[in-house]
Design a protein around this motif. Structure first.
Motif, PDB file in Angstrom:
ATOM      1  N   LEU A 107     -33.375   0.033  76.928  1.00  0.00           N
ATOM      2  CA  LEU A 107     -33.277   0.723  75.635  1.00  0.00           C
ATOM      3  C   LEU A 107     -34.045  -0.036  74.558  1.00  0.00           C
ATOM      4  CD1 LEU A 107     -29.539   1.874  75.625  1.00  0.00           C
ATOM      5  CD2 LEU A 107     -31.582   3.284  75.979  1.00  0.00           C
ATOM      6  N   ASN A 162     -30.587   8.095  69.550  1.00  0.00           N
ATOM      7  CA  ASN A 162     -30.556   8.591  68.178  1.00  0.00           C
ATOM      8  C   ASN A 162     -31.440   9.830  68.023  1.00  0.00           C
ATOM      9  OD1 ASN A 162     -30.149   5.452  68.039  1.00  0.00           O
ATOM     10  ND2 ASN A 162     -29.198   6.287  66.195  1.00  0.00           N
ATOM     11  N   ALA A 186     -37.341   1.356  72.480  1.00  0.00           N
ATOM     12  CA  ALA A 186     -37.301   1.420  71.020  1.00  0.00           C
ATOM     13  C   ALA A 186     -38.552   0.845  70.365  1.00  0.00           C
ATOM     14  CB  ALA A 186     -36.062   0.681  70.497  1.00  0.00           C
ATOM     15  N   GLN A 187     -39.417   0.191  71.138  1.00  0.00           N
ATOM     16  CA  GLN A 187     -40.610  -0.444  70.584  1.00  0.00           C
ATOM     17  C   GLN A 187     -41.784   0.521  70.420  1.00  0.00           C
ATOM     18  OE1 GLN A 187     -41.663  -4.161  72.496  1.00  0.00           O
ATOM     19  NE2 GLN A 187     -39.515  -4.616  72.929  1.00  0.00           N
ATOM     20  N   PRO A 227     -31.703   1.283  66.370  1.00  0.00           N
ATOM     21  CA  PRO A 227     -31.783   2.683  66.810  1.00  0.00           C
ATOM     22  C   PRO A 227     -32.394   2.755  68.205  1.00  0.00           C
ATOM     23  CG  PRO A 227     -32.655   2.437  64.588  1.00  0.00           C
ATOM     24  CD  PRO A 227     -32.461   1.048  65.129  1.00  0.00           C
ATOM     25  N   THR A 228     -31.854   3.598  69.042  1.00  0.00           N
ATOM     26  CA  THR A 228     -32.363   3.760  70.406  1.00  0.00           C
ATOM     27  C   THR A 228     -32.797   5.209  70.633  1.00  0.00           C
ATOM     28  OG1 THR A 228     -30.273   4.401  71.444  1.00  0.00           O
ATOM     29  CG2 THR A 228     -30.679   2.026  71.152  1.00  0.00           C
ATOM     30  N   ILE A 229     -33.275   5.469  71.821  1.00  0.00           N
ATOM     31  CA  ILE A 229     -33.724   6.811  72.170  1.00  0.00           C
ATOM     32  C   ILE A 229     -32.608   7.839  71.988  1.00  0.00           C
ATOM     33  CG2 ILE A 229     -33.124   6.631  74.631  1.00  0.00           C
ATOM     34  CD1 ILE A 229     -36.306   8.253  73.238  1.00  0.00           C
ATOM     35  N   ARG A 239     -25.089   0.368  72.956  1.00  0.00           N
ATOM     36  CA  ARG A 239     -25.892   0.663  71.770  1.00  0.00           C
ATOM     37  C   ARG A 239     -25.383  -0.111  70.560  1.00  0.00           C
ATOM     38  NH1 ARG A 239     -25.525   6.913  71.318  1.00  0.00           N
ATOM     39  NH2 ARG A 239     -26.928   6.565  69.543  1.00  0.00           N
TER      40      ARG A 239
END
Length: 345
Positions: A39, A174, A43-44, A170-172, A164
């Protein structure tokens, strides 16, 4: 386990790999540290449309199903994450749209990063979050409004909540919330907080076979910061999705609707109590002490876009649709569900 160690999620993933990766995330036997690492890598970078669609499809496979909805049913939602602490514009617009005759099947949750989530506000207004699918389908038919509480339809996502939370970024997930409505409404108004996400989110919607039309919107506030709503303070970029394709972006400017610049922070709320007061003020109309004209303008803008989707109209008709919604707010509108202590039909 093999999937996580042989594919680097920082690079774009083929659709089949993305779907398998999501199934691995929600597998109870997958090590939480590996899930967190993946995750963080995802997020990058900005995800691509096909990845978002594949992630959402994999989650849809294990979601609790919902009965078929009318061909004009609409969802209003945003990705969140803009940090603007505004009133619940999308949720209030959903309630207003139902009052104006649009069947709304809204998917949402409690607050994660916002002051007050859609579920928090609706519950405070008297909505029963525990209603089952059959009851909700009846609500949609009788009252033109149903709220699908996300944890009830996506129980396997529960294991990821702590992962999370510990990541603190924030991750995918979101981004996936607006793509996971189990009712798969054919119309959707979707707000994104980051401008670079508008195109991939629109592309993901275009791949959903049940979608007929959508607006993906990204607004700017008076300071140029991103909003996951159409904005009354600055320009709004709109991507229209129709029948599997995404149109070139259009830009809305508040002055084209005759809107003056609102007072600074006029849309902000500090806590859930204020969010509830603002909602009740709009519900009661312009004569109420908690009625906020700027919030009414912003809610009417979201609702106006929803009316265009419902009626098959273009953005050129937005001034008239906004005016219709704004006049309804002046008068006050009935909630599309009984309040506390009232008997349901």
């Amino acid at each position: 386990m093999t999937l996580l160690t042989t594919h680097n999620p920082i690079r774009p993933l083929p659709e089949a790999t993305a779907a398998e990766l999501m199934r691995t995330f929600i597998d109870q036997d997958t090590d939480a540290l590996l899930v967190g690492a993946c995750l963080a890598l995802l997020a990058q970078r900005v995800p691509e449309a096909h990845e978002l669609a594949a992630f959402a499809e994999a989650l849809g496979e294990v979601a609790v199903p919902f009965p078929p909805v009318p061909g004009t049913a609409l969802d209003t939602c945003g990705t969140g994450g803009d940090g603007a602490a505004t009133a619940n514009l999308s949720t209030l617009a959903a309630l207003l749209l139902a009052h104006l005759g649009v069947p709304v099947v809204k998917h949402g949750n409690r607050a994660a990063t916002s002051v007050c989530g859609s579920a928090d506000l609706l519950e405070a207004l008297g909505y029963d979050l525990a209603r089952g699918s059959a009851e909700l389908a009846g609500d949609l038919d009788r009252h033109r409004f149903a709220f699908l509480f996300a944890p009830a339809y996506h129980p396997l996502l529960g294991r990821l909540r702590e992962i999370r939370r510990r990541l603190g970024i924030p991750t995918i997930f979101n981004l996936l919330g607006p793509l996971l409505n189990p009712a798969a409404p054919p119309l959707q108004l979707l707000g994104v907080a980051r401008e670079e996400l508008a195109a991939p989110m629109a592309g993901a919607l275009a791949r959903r076979g049940t979608l007929r039309r959508a607006f993906v919107v990204h607004g700017k506030d008076a300071e140029g910061k991103g909003l996951d709503e159409a904005s009354i303070e600055g320009p709004t970029t709109v991507l229209e999705v129709r029948d599997g394709s995404v149109a070139a972006p259009a830009v809305l400017v508040p002055r084209d609707l005759g809107l003056a610049q609102p007072p600074r922070h006029a849309l902000r709320i500090k806590d859930r109590a204020e969010a509830l007061a603002v909602a009740r003020g709009l519900h009661a109309g312009a004569g109420h002490a908690d009625f906020r004209p700027a919030v009414a303008d912003a809610v009417a803008l979201q609702a106006g876009l929803g009316l265009l989707l419902h009626r098959g109209e273009g953005l050129a008709q937005l001034p008239a649709a906004w005016g219709e919604a704004r006049q309804a707010l002046e008068r006050g509108f009935s909630l599309p569900f009984p309040g506390p202590g009232e008997v349901r039909s």
